[in-house]
Design a protein around this motif. Structure first.
Motif, PDB file in Angstrom:
ATOM      1  N   GLN A 383       0.827  -1.198   0.000  1.00 17.40           N
ATOM      2  CA  GLN A 383       0.000   0.000   0.000  1.00 17.40           C
ATOM      3  C   GLN A 383       0.868   1.257   0.000  1.00 17.40           C
ATOM      4  O   GLN A 383       0.527   2.254  -0.635  1.00 17.40           O
ATOM      5  N   LEU A 387       0.608   4.151  -2.716  1.00 14.91           N
ATOM      6  CA  LEU A 387       0.418   5.565  -2.358  1.00 14.91           C
ATOM      7  C   LEU A 387       1.475   6.438  -3.026  1.00 14.91           C
ATOM      8  O   LEU A 387       1.186   7.525  -3.528  1.00 14.91           O
ATOM      9  N   LEU A 388       2.699   5.942  -3.017  1.00 15.59           N
ATOM     10  CA  LEU A 388       3.773   6.738  -3.602  1.00 15.59           C
ATOM     11  C   LEU A 388       3.636   6.831  -5.118  1.00 15.59           C
ATOM     12  O   LEU A 388       3.965   7.845  -5.725  1.00 15.59           O
ATOM     13  N   TYR A 390       0.787   6.756  -6.602  1.00 16.27           N
ATOM     14  CA  TYR A 390      -0.286   7.728  -6.764  1.00 16.27           C
ATOM     15  C   TYR A 390       0.272   9.146  -6.651  1.00 16.27           C
ATOM     16  O   TYR A 390      -0.050  10.036  -7.447  1.00 16.27           O
ATOM     17  N   SER A 391       1.146   9.336  -5.672  1.00 16.35           N
ATOM     18  CA  SER A 391       1.775  10.644  -5.494  1.00 16.35           C
ATOM     19  C   SER A 391       2.530  11.049  -6.761  1.00 16.35           C
ATOM     20  O   SER A 391       2.478  12.179  -7.219  1.00 16.35           O
ATOM     21  N   ASN A 394       0.150  11.981  -9.580  1.00 16.55           N
ATOM     22  CA  ASN A 394      -0.828  13.007  -9.258  1.00 16.55           C
ATOM     23  C   ASN A 394      -0.523  14.358  -9.905  1.00 16.55           C
ATOM     24  O   ASN A 394      -1.421  15.122 -10.215  1.00 16.55           O
ATOM     25  N   LEU A 421      -6.504   1.406  -2.209  1.00 20.75           N
ATOM     26  CA  LEU A 421      -6.269   2.759  -1.716  1.00 20.75           C
ATOM     27  C   LEU A 421      -7.612   3.428  -1.571  1.00 20.75           C
ATOM     28  O   LEU A 421      -8.494   3.247  -2.409  1.00 20.75           O
ATOM     29  N   ASP A 422      -7.753   4.204  -0.537  1.00 25.46           N
ATOM     30  CA  ASP A 422      -8.997   4.945  -0.400  1.00 25.46           C
ATOM     31  C   ASP A 422      -8.899   6.226  -1.208  1.00 25.46           C
ATOM     32  O   ASP A 422      -8.195   7.155  -0.839  1.00 25.46           O
ATOM     33  N   LEU A 423      -9.561   6.231  -2.347  1.00 23.65           N
ATOM     34  CA  LEU A 423      -9.493   7.408  -3.206  1.00 23.65           C
ATOM     35  C   LEU A 423     -10.852   8.083  -3.228  1.00 23.65           C
ATOM     36  O   LEU A 423     -11.329   8.509  -4.271  1.00 23.65           O
TER      37      LEU A 423
ATOM     38  N   ILE C  93       5.884  13.863   0.376  1.00 24.08           N
ATOM     39  CA  ILE C  93       5.161  13.023  -0.586  1.00 24.08           C
ATOM     40  C   ILE C  93       4.144  13.889  -1.311  1.00 24.08           C
ATOM     41  O   ILE C  93       2.978  13.958  -0.937  1.00 24.08           O
ATOM     42  N   PRO C  94       4.572  14.545  -2.353  1.00 24.70           N
ATOM     43  CA  PRO C  94       3.673  15.476  -3.046  1.00 24.70           C
ATOM     44  C   PRO C  94       2.469  14.740  -3.607  1.00 24.70           C
ATOM     45  O   PRO C  94       2.587  13.605  -4.048  1.00 24.70           O
ATOM     46  N   GLY C  95       1.343  15.385  -3.560  1.00 24.77           N
ATOM     47  CA  GLY C  95       0.164  14.829  -4.217  1.00 24.77           C
ATOM     48  C   GLY C  95      -0.626  13.864  -3.347  1.00 24.77           C
ATOM     49  O   GLY C  95      -1.775  13.583  -3.630  1.00 24.77           O
ATOM     50  N   VAL C  96       0.005  13.332  -2.301  1.00 22.35           N
ATOM     51  CA  VAL C  96      -0.746  12.493  -1.362  1.00 22.35           C
ATOM     52  C   VAL C  96      -1.091  13.383  -0.184  1.00 22.35           C
ATOM     53  O   VAL C  96      -0.198  13.827   0.544  1.00 22.35           O
TER      54      VAL C  96
END
Lengths: 433, 498, 251
Positions: A383, A387-388, A390-391, A394, A421-423, C93-96
């Motif tokens: 996870q 997340l990373l 996703y970061s 993004n 992931l909770d989006l 952690i950009p964007g999160v």
């Protein structure tokens, strides 16, 4: 060049139904195609992609779809929807349109011009701001091998006009197919267009897109191009099973030619891709600074999910006299599995001296320190990685102005990462605060 | 290169009448004179008979003739490459003379005393030390091989090097004296059909240097080769081969000049480097072929294939180049990082002024595990110069842990020049980290103003800023070269501002 | 008083270099321990080892936490079992968003412990209350984790995370560095708010000043990879005056 005889046969049939006035121009275009064939990788702009084999394969023009497919999964609320299936408008008789003129490989452009059917023909009048986004769905529904269609869109925003356009290319599962698409965009003084293009082609697709945009005085073009042409049911990474499972044969090539034609023109191009399942994905972005005081920004993010080859060529040209140009381009790619290949080429071609141009490209993995930081807060490794990632994407996703579409894309990519992931919309848009 | 460049530090060797300062200030292309000497040259044109003739003149063994003929046949089937960002009229390969040598060299002089004084005078004028005692007087420690058109004229310090086990001689001599080594390595890094110009070179190559450093030997002095084109309508096809066995080390320098002529002449070289386990090769170039005049008339077409093979574990090959000459440069010194933990480096300063064009860069091919490469390229464009950096970083499937860092900056002087960047990165291993950074800008007005406000003239200020811009590369050059490279840049930039 | 953490003869290395060379330490529930020492003594290494960073390798000795061998637990399991490390250099952690981050962390920990996950509403209430406590702008919740934060904001965010996650053992690695006096006070208040008979805190610090606000029960000097001296709060003040030189010689 030899092209397969079926192209000629398809053209005969196609031309027979054309108005006489149009026939000559179409025939000339077809002749160019017949003489020049399709581009091969000996041409620098096609260094990584060879279309020539497709000229030698049998084709037929895709027939009208038998029924109306269920498109509810792709439908976007609050948009004006326009659907084309196999190059034919679903809900309206298409208006006749001039042939697209393309600055591209002559043979390929010839093929497109010879067969192109009219897609979206949009003019937004002076100072009008479209209050609803336009959602263009171009669906390919190939039942027999080698079906092809060619679709040409035209968008003109007059002075001060504004619009949001979402172009989605969809492929329904079926046979191998070959399609081309052109988007001609003209932005008059002060006009602003945001174009989101989502590439959702089916396996076995060969697709070429050329977007040509001319950005006028103080006008602004924003592009977000999202390529996700991999099989939804692919194994979550890391996994190699996709390699064996994928039958491959998906080839997507997109050319983006943006010309900043007058002083003060501004363009922001961003792109995001996820590549897997033996897909060959080639994006060629070009921003041509043809006038002074132009600014351009480009952000690209790529994910090598699995066996695949993704190519990203980002070219910035500054013409002689285009002084005070300010241009920046950032390409970052993450290699997430064996068998992935990412080829990046950030190019600068500069003929003026009073300019600021910078670009950077990197290819690597997630930062271990960041993964550890998340784990130390109790987030399991898979996870944390999701997340990373996703970061990482993004930066580009956040540029999709349509929230529901953004969320859908984010879910789609993070689902591929295999860690829930909770989006929820709240976390995404930060509404919690 | 500038005539004094190879001469290095004025305190080291007898300075010719026209000292460095005088040359730098008074002459734009100081090496542009012609040596009036009788040459034996074959008629222009290229066919199998010419290839055989060259081989016969050099009394080569059959296997080498076969190598040439294979290359020639391949060349005939190849297309001239057109992807480079350069423009030139079609080269008529049948109008070029593929062999030219001073007549006096025909009977192979045994020592410098037997060499034609006019030739010696040429090198004296260029500031190249050929007499060993002249160099011994100074602190500089360089052995020199000089190549004049198609033949090597002299090689110094052969005896001293031989004592250390190092072979340094013209490649034609190596073919006679060490055929097993040449046979083993020639064409093993750049195959005869590698590319159009490499194939041409493999068919007609004339002379160049051969260096062999055996196991465990650290070459006791710098080695250098000085290339000179003198004859009209003559191509030079240099071939250089450097081999470092396990744990061996060598630093090699090359320099090049040609007379000022209003025709374009072709220099198509092939350089091959082989580094075995833990070996290190440092290869530095100061290229100052005649660049043509302000209007683009004349100048050398410098189409060169240079490649190093890090064949052994933890081996290292480092290329440093300062490219100020030639009408057109087409050159990508490369490293194949085959051995695990091997290291490749490329440091480059390239300057294009007037109508010069350059398409230059490097290729780093990561094959082995934990291989590392560094690329630093500094391009300066002035006048109507056009310059492109073209670089390839390729990480193959098995190259676990490969790392590359590329820094690529361009400086524009004037609004009629061009600077272009074409970096190809191809990554096929998920553990690789590849980074590329590039900027393009002009000299900032505030930098210039700041210098001028302190009393520094504009031209000096530009020269100073340009030198600062190139510092990361100059520091990789042997010191004497670095000093000269700075001067050369200054001369080449004359008239670029104001 | 129950022992929460027992470290015996701990040897640890990073990149092949031994940093900890036989460290012993016992921390009881309810206590605050300060670990001080010169640069390079191994203070950060100790924090990283406790948090479970894989590039820090334990070569000998044991760490027992709540009676179990810590070596059995991965970094995320340690977090779920209540070990919290405040980073000296928190990662951006950009964007999160912080919101997304905290929710992912809290719910992952709850899941690991077999507790039900919090729904969005309860979670929001839980977090907002603590944001206020740390005197932070609630808007920060929608910003990326530490993205564009100043050094002081990052440290405050560490303490916020600590308040949200409610750990048992808090290891704060130079949390006081880079803070101005007001922020130092807020951070100290946050740490004090977490003091309870079940919890313990290890403050890794260079200076006395944080200890003016957070009263330690014990002070240890770490030098050359070992605890060379232990004492009460007075030891910290002595160190402030005399420096570490006199102890290093002893080590």
């Amino acid at each position: 060049m030899t092209i397969h005889a079926s192209y000629g046969e398809a053209f005969e049939r196609f031309a027979a139904a054309l108005p006489a006035a149009e026939r000559a121009a179409r025939a000339a275009a077809f002749d160019t195609f017949a003489q020049r064939g399709l581009p091969d990788d000996g041409i620098e702009r096609w260094h990584y992609t060879n279309l020539q084999p497709f000229a030698a394969q049998p084709v037929q023009l895709a027939p009208a779809a038998a029924g109306t497919p269920d498109l509810s999964a792709w439908r976007l609320e609050d948009c004006d929807e326009h659907v084309w299936i196999n190059g034919r408008a679903l809900n309206a008789a298409a208006a006749p349109a001039p042939l697209p003129s393309l600055d591209a490989h002559a043979g390929l452009a010839g093929l497109h011009r010879a067969f192109a059917t009219p897609g979206l023909q949009l003019t937004v009048p002076r100072d009008v701001r479209l209050d609803r986004p336009l959602h263009v769905l171009s669906v390919s529904d190939a039942r027999e091998a080698g079906e092809m269609f060619h679709l040409a869109h035209r968008i003109r925003l007059e002075r001060g006009a504004q619009a949001l356009l979402i172009v989605q290319n969809l492929g329904l599962p079926g046979a191998t197919r070959f399609s081309t698409q052109s988007l001609s965009i003209e932005l008059a003084e002060g006009a602003q267009l945001t174009l989101v293009r989502v590439q959702d082609e089916a396996r076995g697709t060969t697709h070429w897109l050329q977007t040509t945009a001319e950005v006028g005085h103080d006008a602004r073009l924003d592009v977000v191009n999202v390529d996700l042409p991999y099989d939804e049911s692919g194994d979550p990474i890391p996994g190699e099973a996709t390699a064996a499972k994928a039958s491959g044969g998906t080839l997507i090539r997109s050319d983006w030619r943006v010309k900043l034609a007058a002083p003060g023109a501004h363009a922001e191009l961003s792109g995001l891709f996820g590549a897997d399942g033996r897909v060959h994905l080639d994006n060629q972005y070009e921003i041509d600074h043809a006038a002074p005081h132009g600014t351009s920004r480009q952000w690209f993010r790529g994910l090598g999910f699995g066996p695949s080859r993704a190519i990203l060529n980002g070219r910035v040209v500054v013409q002689r006299g285009a002084q005070k140009t300010d241009s920046e381009q950032r390409i970052a790619n993450l290699m997430l599995a064996k068998g992935a290949e990412i080829d990046a080429k950030p190019e600068l071609e500069i003929y003026a001296d009073d300019v600021k141009c910078a670009h950077g490209a990197s290819c690597g993995q997630l930062d271990d320190a960041a993964v550890f930081y998340l784990r130390s807060r109790g987030v399991p490794e898979a996870q944390a990685r999701a997340l990373l990632i996703y970061s990482f994407i993004n930066d580009v996703l956040a540029r999709v102005p349509h929230v529901a579409l953004r969320l859908r894309l984010a879910r789609r990519i993070t689902a591929r990462l295999g860690a829930g992931l909770d989006l929820s919309e709240a976390t995404l848009s930060g509404a919690a605060a | 290169m500038d005539s004094d460049l190879m001469a290095a530090n004025p305190s080291d060797i007898p300075v010719p009448a026209e000292g460095i300062e005088a040359l730098v200030q008074n002459r734009k292309y100081a090496a542009g004179f012609v040596t009036d000497i009788e040459s034996e040259r074959i008629a222009p044109g290229l066919n199998e008979d010419v290839v055989r003739l060259i081989s016969a003149k050099k009394q080569e063994p059959e296997w080498l003739l076969e190598f040439r003929l294979k290359a020639f046949r391949r060349w005939q089937s190849m297309r001239e490459p057109h992807w480079a960002h350069v423009e030139h009229p079609r080269i008529d390969f049948q109008a070029i003379t593929y062999w030219s040598a001073p007549k006096s060299m025909a009977n192979q002089p045994k020592s410098l005393d037997e060499v034609d004084p006019k030739l010696l005078e040429t090198y004296k004028k260029l500031g190249i030390p050929l007499k060993e005692q002249e160099i011994l007087a100074g602190v500089q420690n360089v052995a020199v091989d000089v190549v004049f058109d198609s033949v090597s004229v002299a090689t110094t310090f052969k005896q001293k090097l031989a004592e250390a086990g190092v072979i340094f001689c013209p490649i034609s001599e190596a073919v006679r004296e060490h055929p097993e080594l040449v046979k083993k390595y020639l064409g093993s890094v750049v195959p005869f059909g590698d590319n159009y110009y490499a194939a041409l070179n493999s068919a007609v190559f004339s002379d160049g240097s051969f260096v062999f450093v055996p196991k465990g030997v650290r070459c006791p002095m710098e080695l250098s080769t000085y290339f000179r084109i003198n004859e009209r309508n003559t191509g030079q096809f240099e071939r250089t081969l450097i081999i470092c066995e396990d744990d061996a080390q060598v630093s090699y320098l090359e320099g090049c000049t040609a007379p000022q002529r209003d025709e374009n002449q072709l220099h198509a070289a092939v350089v091959e480097l082989v580094a075995l386990d833990r070996a290190e090769i440092k290869y530095s170039t100061v290229q100052n072929w005649y660049p043509g005049d302000e209007n683009g008339v004349g100048g050398i077409y410098n189409f060169v294939t240079k490649r190093g093979d890090c064949r052994g574990r933890a081996s290292k090959i480092s290329w440093t180049q300062v490219e100020t000459g030639s009408a057109i440069t087409w050159k990508y010194p490369s490293c194949i990082l085959r051995g695990d933990d091997s290291v490749g480096e490329f440091y480059s300063v390239a300057l294009t002024h007037h109508r010069q064009q350059a398409d230059t860069g490097t290729k780093m091919i990561h094959v082995g595990r934990n291989t590392r490469s560094t690329i630093v390229s500094k391009g300066i464009s002035a006048g109507r110069g056009q310059q492109a950096y073209r670089g390839l970083v390729r990480v193959l499937e098995k190259a676990e842990g490969a790392r590359n860092h590329t820094r690529c900056d361009s400086l524009l002087i004037g609004d009629q020049c061009g600077a272009h960047t074409f970096p190809y990165t191809e990554v096929r291993n998920p553990t690789a980290i590849v980074e590329h950074e590039a900027t393009t800008s002009k000299i900032a007005d505030d930098q210039l103003f700041y210098c001028r406000a302190r009393g520094i003239g504009e031209e000096d200020a530009v020269s100073m800023i340009v030198n600062g811009f190139c510092k990361d590369v100059f520091k990789e050059l042997p010191m004497e070269f670095a000093v000269e490279a700075q001067k050369l840049l200054q001369v080449s930039l004359e008239g670029a501002v104001g | 008083m129950s022992q929460l953490l027992q470290i015996e003869n701990l040897h640890a290395e990073v990149a092949g270099k031994e940093i900890l060379k036989g460290l012993d330490l016992v921390v009881n529930a309810g206590e605050v321990h300060a670990i001080m020492g010169p640069n390079g003594a191994g203070k950060s290494t100790l924090s990283k080892v406790l948090a479970g960073a894989e590039d820090y390798v334990v070569t000998a000795g044991t760490i027992r936490y709540q009676g179990r061998d810590l070596a059995e637990l991965s970094a995320e399991q340690r977090a779920a079992h209540g070990i919290f490390m405040g980073f000296q250099y928190p990662v951006e952690i950009p964007g999160v968003s912080n919101m997304m981050f905290l929710k992912a962390a809290l719910n992952a920990q709850r899941k690991e412990r077999g507790e039900p996950e919090l729904d969005a509403g309860d979670f929001l209430a839980w977090v907002r209350h603590r944001v206020k406590q740390m005197k932070m702008d609630p808007a920060m919740l929608s910003r990326g984790v530490n993205q564009g934060f100043s050094g002081g904001e990052k440290k405050r965010n560490e303490i916020l995370q600590m308040l949200v996650l409610e750990p048992r053992l808090m290891v704060l690695d130079e949390t006081d560095s880079g803070l101005d006096i007001d922020a130092l006070k807020i951070v100290a208040d946050g740490i004090n708010a977490m003091r309870s008979p079940e919890r313990a805190t290890i403050l890794v610090t260079h200076y006395q000043r944080l200890l003016d606000h957070v009263q330690p029960d014990a002070v240890h000097v770490l030098a050359a990879g070992r605890i060379v001296k232990s004492g009460g709060p007075d030891l910290a003040r002595e160190l402030e005056e005399k420096g570490y030189g006199w102890l290093q010689q002893a080590a």
